[in-house]
Design a protein around this motif. Sequence first.
Motif, mmCIF file in Angstrom:
data_model
loop_
_atom_site.group_PDB
_atom_site.id
_atom_site.type_symbol
_atom_site.label_atom_id
_atom_site.label_comp_id
_atom_site.label_asym_id
_atom_site.label_seq_id
_atom_site.Cartn_x
_atom_site.Cartn_y
_atom_site.Cartn_z
ATOM 1 N N LYS A 332 0.831 -1.199 0.000
ATOM 2 C CA LYS A 332 0.000 0.000 0.000
ATOM 3 C C LYS A 332 0.875 1.261 0.000
ATOM 4 C CE LYS A 332 -3.773 2.170 2.593
ATOM 5 N NZ LYS A 332 -4.617 2.065 3.816
ATOM 6 N N LYS A 333 1.923 1.243 0.826
ATOM 7 C CA LYS A 333 2.832 2.398 0.874
ATOM 8 C C LYS A 333 3.547 2.593 -0.460
ATOM 9 C CE LYS A 333 3.745 2.411 5.844
ATOM 10 N NZ LYS A 333 4.773 2.210 6.904
ATOM 11 N N GLU A 334 3.925 1.501 -1.101
ATOM 12 C CA GLU A 334 4.584 1.615 -2.400
ATOM 13 C C GLU A 334 3.653 2.205 -3.448
ATOM 14 O OE1 GLU A 334 6.012 -2.240 -3.305
ATOM 15 O OE2 GLU A 334 7.764 -2.117 -1.967
ATOM 16 N N GLN A 335 2.361 1.784 -3.426
ATOM 17 C CA GLN A 335 1.389 2.340 -4.370
ATOM 18 C C GLN A 335 1.184 3.835 -4.121
ATOM 19 O OE1 GLN A 335 -2.130 -0.028 -3.950
ATOM 20 N NE2 GLN A 335 -1.221 -1.852 -4.921
ATOM 21 N N GLU A 336 1.032 4.216 -2.837
ATOM 22 C CA GLU A 336 0.870 5.636 -2.516
ATOM 23 C C GLU A 336 2.088 6.449 -2.954
ATOM 24 O OE1 GLU A 336 0.151 5.803 1.615
ATOM 25 O OE2 GLU A 336 -1.920 5.048 1.503
ATOM 26 N N LYS A 337 3.244 5.876 -2.761
ATOM 27 C CA LYS A 337 4.457 6.565 -3.165
ATOM 28 C C LYS A 337 4.520 6.730 -4.680
ATOM 29 C CE LYS A 337 9.468 6.379 -2.616
ATOM 30 N NZ LYS A 337 10.617 5.569 -2.130
ATOM 31 N N SER A 338 4.095 5.688 -5.428
ATOM 32 C CA SER A 338 4.091 5.794 -6.887
ATOM 33 C C SER A 338 3.112 6.861 -7.367
ATOM 34 C CB SER A 338 3.740 4.437 -7.499
ATOM 35 O OG SER A 338 2.450 4.037 -7.094
ATOM 36 N N VAL A 339 1.919 6.947 -6.725
ATOM 37 C CA VAL A 339 0.936 7.978 -7.095
ATOM 38 C C VAL A 339 1.499 9.369 -6.833
ATOM 39 C CG1 VAL A 339 -1.333 8.924 -6.533
ATOM 40 C CG2 VAL A 339 -1.051 6.458 -6.779
ATOM 41 N N LEU A 340 2.117 9.546 -5.665
ATOM 42 C CA LEU A 340 2.705 10.847 -5.347
ATOM 43 C C LEU A 340 3.825 11.207 -6.324
ATOM 44 C CD1 LEU A 340 2.880 10.600 -1.444
ATOM 45 C CD2 LEU A 340 1.334 12.030 -2.788
ATOM 46 N N ASP A 341 4.601 10.210 -6.716
ATOM 47 C CA ASP A 341 5.675 10.463 -7.681
ATOM 48 C C ASP A 341 5.111 10.895 -9.035
ATOM 49 O OD1 ASP A 341 7.500 9.812 -5.774
ATOM 50 O OD2 ASP A 341 7.794 7.746 -6.457
ATOM 51 N N GLU A 342 4.000 10.243 -9.455
ATOM 52 C CA GLU A 342 3.376 10.629 -10.728
ATOM 53 C C GLU A 342 2.852 12.066 -10.662
ATOM 54 O OE1 GLU A 342 0.415 7.762 -11.545
ATOM 55 O OE2 GLU A 342 1.834 6.142 -12.015
ATOM 56 N N LYS A 343 2.199 12.399 -9.527
ATOM 57 C CA LYS A 343 1.687 13.767 -9.383
ATOM 58 C C LYS A 343 2.831 14.778 -9.391
ATOM 59 C CE LYS A 343 -2.548 12.679 -6.840
ATOM 60 N NZ LYS A 343 -3.285 12.863 -5.567
ATOM 61 N N ALA A 344 3.903 14.442 -8.717
ATOM 62 C CA ALA A 344 5.052 15.349 -8.681
ATOM 63 C C ALA A 344 5.640 15.545 -10.078
ATOM 64 C CB ALA A 344 6.118 14.799 -7.729
ATOM 65 N N MET A 345 5.706 14.460 -10.873
ATOM 66 C CA MET A 345 6.239 14.564 -12.228
ATOM 67 C C MET A 345 5.325 15.422 -13.108
ATOM 68 S SD MET A 345 9.136 13.078 -12.349
ATOM 69 C CE MET A 345 9.337 12.987 -14.120
ATOM 70 N N GLU A 346 3.995 15.235 -12.937
ATOM 71 C CA GLU A 346 3.054 16.068 -13.707
ATOM 72 C C GLU A 346 3.214 17.547 -13.338
ATOM 73 O OE1 GLU A 346 -0.788 14.527 -12.971
ATOM 74 O OE2 GLU A 346 -0.485 12.688 -14.168
ATOM 75 N N GLY A 347 3.355 17.840 -12.031
ATOM 76 C CA GLY A 347 3.550 19.222 -11.611
ATOM 77 C C GLY A 347 4.835 19.814 -12.179
ATOM 78 N N ILE A 348 5.891 19.015 -12.236
ATOM 79 C CA ILE A 348 7.161 19.494 -12.785
ATOM 80 C C ILE A 348 7.024 19.789 -14.274
ATOM 81 C CG2 ILE A 348 9.524 18.793 -13.315
ATOM 82 C CD1 ILE A 348 9.452 17.252 -10.612
ATOM 83 N N LYS A 349 6.319 18.889 -15.000
ATOM 84 C CA LYS A 349 6.109 19.120 -16.434
ATOM 85 C C LYS A 349 5.296 20.387 -16.679
ATOM 86 C CE LYS A 349 6.405 14.277 -17.884
ATOM 87 N NZ LYS A 349 5.661 13.127 -18.451
ATOM 88 N N ARG A 350 4.228 20.567 -15.871
ATOM 89 C CA ARG A 350 3.382 21.746 -16.028
ATOM 90 C C ARG A 350 4.177 23.019 -15.742
ATOM 91 N NH1 ARG A 350 -0.216 19.960 -13.159
ATOM 92 N NH2 ARG A 350 0.200 21.024 -11.192
ATOM 93 N N LYS A 351 5.010 22.987 -14.728
ATOM 94 C CA LYS A 351 5.827 24.146 -14.390
ATOM 95 C C LYS A 351 6.819 24.463 -15.506
ATOM 96 C CE LYS A 351 6.494 27.086 -10.999
ATOM 97 N NZ LYS A 351 5.411 27.930 -10.495
ATOM 98 N N LYS A 352 7.406 23.423 -16.103
ATOM 99 C CA LYS A 352 8.337 23.631 -17.200
ATOM 100 C C LYS A 352 7.638 24.290 -18.396
ATOM 101 C CE LYS A 352 11.765 20.026 -16.270
ATOM 102 N NZ LYS A 352 12.354 18.767 -16.773
ATOM 103 N N GLU A 353 6.418 23.817 -18.699
ATOM 104 C CA GLU A 353 5.663 24.413 -19.803
ATOM 105 C C GLU A 353 5.352 25.880 -19.538
ATOM 106 O OE1 GLU A 353 2.282 21.960 -20.280
ATOM 107 O OE2 GLU A 353 3.394 20.266 -21.184
ATOM 108 N N GLU A 354 4.967 26.213 -18.283
ATOM 109 C CA GLU A 354 4.685 27.610 -17.944
ATOM 110 C C GLU A 354 5.946 28.478 -18.110
ATOM 111 O OE1 GLU A 354 3.134 27.625 -14.020
ATOM 112 O OE2 GLU A 354 1.199 26.697 -14.582
#
Length: 463
Positions: A332-354
Motif C-alpha cells: 500500500k505504501k509503495e502504491q501511494e508513493k508511486s501515485v505521489l511520484d506521478e503527481k510530482a512529475m506532472e507538476g514538474i512538467k506543467r511548471k516547465k511548460e509555464e
Amino acid sequence: MGKKKNRKTNAKKGKAQGESAEAKNAPHSVIVYRGHVGRYLQILMRDIRKVMEPNTASNLKVRPKCSLQDYVSIAGSFHVTHLGIITRSELSPYLRLCRMPQGPTLTFRLLRYSLAKDITSLQRRQNTYDLQFKTHPLVILNNFGGSEEMHVKVMSSMFQNMFPSINVVKLKLVNIRRCVLFSYDEETGTIEFRHYSIKIAPTGVSKAIKKIVKSKIPDLSRLDDISEFLTKDTLSESEGEDEPGNQTILPQTLSSRGGKVGQQSAVRMVELGPRMTMKLVKVEEGVMDGEVLYHSIVKKTEEEKKLIRQRREQRKKLKEKRRKIQEANVRKKEQEKSVLDEKAMEGIKRKKEEWKAEKERNLEEEEEDNDEEWFKKEIGVAPDKDLFPSTGKKRKSDGGVGSIAAKRLKKFSEKKQDKPKLKKTAQDLEDLLKHKKNLKRLKTGNTKQKSFRPANIKRKNRK
C-alpha cells in the motif's frame, strides 16, 4: 628487478578457480559462544574449532550483536552445515549442535572438560605440528550401534555428518593424521570425547636401531664400540604397548621413517585435546525452536504434548497473519508513493511548460521594444512617431543582467552628485597632518606627548 604482484589478477584467478566440488560438498561448521561464558570456555571454543579444521571458520570473531538468525541466513552462501554454540547457565556449561538450516538441535550438558594446553603440558614429548590440521580427522564411534533408542541414533548421525565421509577406495593414509573418538556409556548416558594424533612406528626394532633409522646421531661417548650400542637390551619407545592388536601391515607408503609398503608397523595415538565428558539433555526438531523430541529430565504426557503443539500452531498462524498484514502495508505504501511520484512529475512538467511560455512571451516583448533602436541603428535616423506607435505599456524588468547594471549605474551617479566638493585650505592641511601624527603614535604605542624646552634652559642645566 622482480615482477610486481598484481593483486587484482590474483583475486580474479582465485575466484575463477574457487573451491573444488569435493570441498563444497564437505560439511562446514561454525563454532561460537553466546552470552557471558568466561575465559576458559572461550579457549574451549577455540580448541573445538581446531578439532574441526580445515572445514571451519577458525578466525571468526564472535560479536554480541549477532543473533542466531544472522548465522542461519549466511549458512547457505558459505556452505555451513553445522552450528555449535557454547553457553553457560547457573548449573553448568552447555554445548548445542544444530544441523543447518532445518535442524535437529542437540543440547549437551558439559559435565567435565580439559583444555588442549592442559593435555599437552602433561606429555613428555608433544606430537603437534601444523600439517596435522590441513586434513580432516577420522571419526570413531564406540557403543553407538548396540542401542535402538531414537536419541542415540540421532546422536550418532549428528557426529558422523559433522565430518567429511571417507572413500575407502581413494583413501590415502598420508592424509589420516588425526582421529576423533566418541564413546557412549549406556549405563550413565554420558559421551566421552577425545582427540588423538595418529603415529606409525616400525615394530620388532630395538631403540638403538630405531634411532639410526630416524637419522638421529646416537651418543657413543660412554661406549667402546658401536656394537655395544646395537646389542644393548633396551625397549623402544612405547614398545610395551605394541600388542599384536595394535600392529598392522602397511598397504601404502608413508612419509615417516620406516613406513614402507608391506612393512609391519604399530599404530600409536597421542592425545591432543580437548577432553570432554558430556550428556545429552534434549533433542529439538528445528534450529533451537521446534518440538522437543526427547528430554532426559522433563517428561510430559500425551495431553501436555498435544497442548504444546496447539500453542505452537497458534503462534505460527499469528506470525503468518502478521507477516501478511505487514506485506499488505508495504504494498500500500509503495502504491501511494508511486501515485505521489506521478503527481510530482506532472507538476514538474506543467511548471516547465509555464516557464517556456513565459520565456517566449518575454522574447516577443523584447522584440517589440527594440524596433525603434533597430531602425535607428540600421538607418542612422530616428524614426517618426507614427511609424512605431507605442502601446503605452512598459515591460517590467525580468531581473536580468541589464537591469542590474542599470540600477548600479543609477546608484553610482546619485552618490557622485550628492558628494560635496572639498575645499583644501591651510587650516585643513594642518588638521590633516595632526591626524596623521596621532595615528602614528597609536601604531608605535608612544601616546605620551614630548615636552619641548627652549635652548637657553638646556644650557643653564649644563652649567
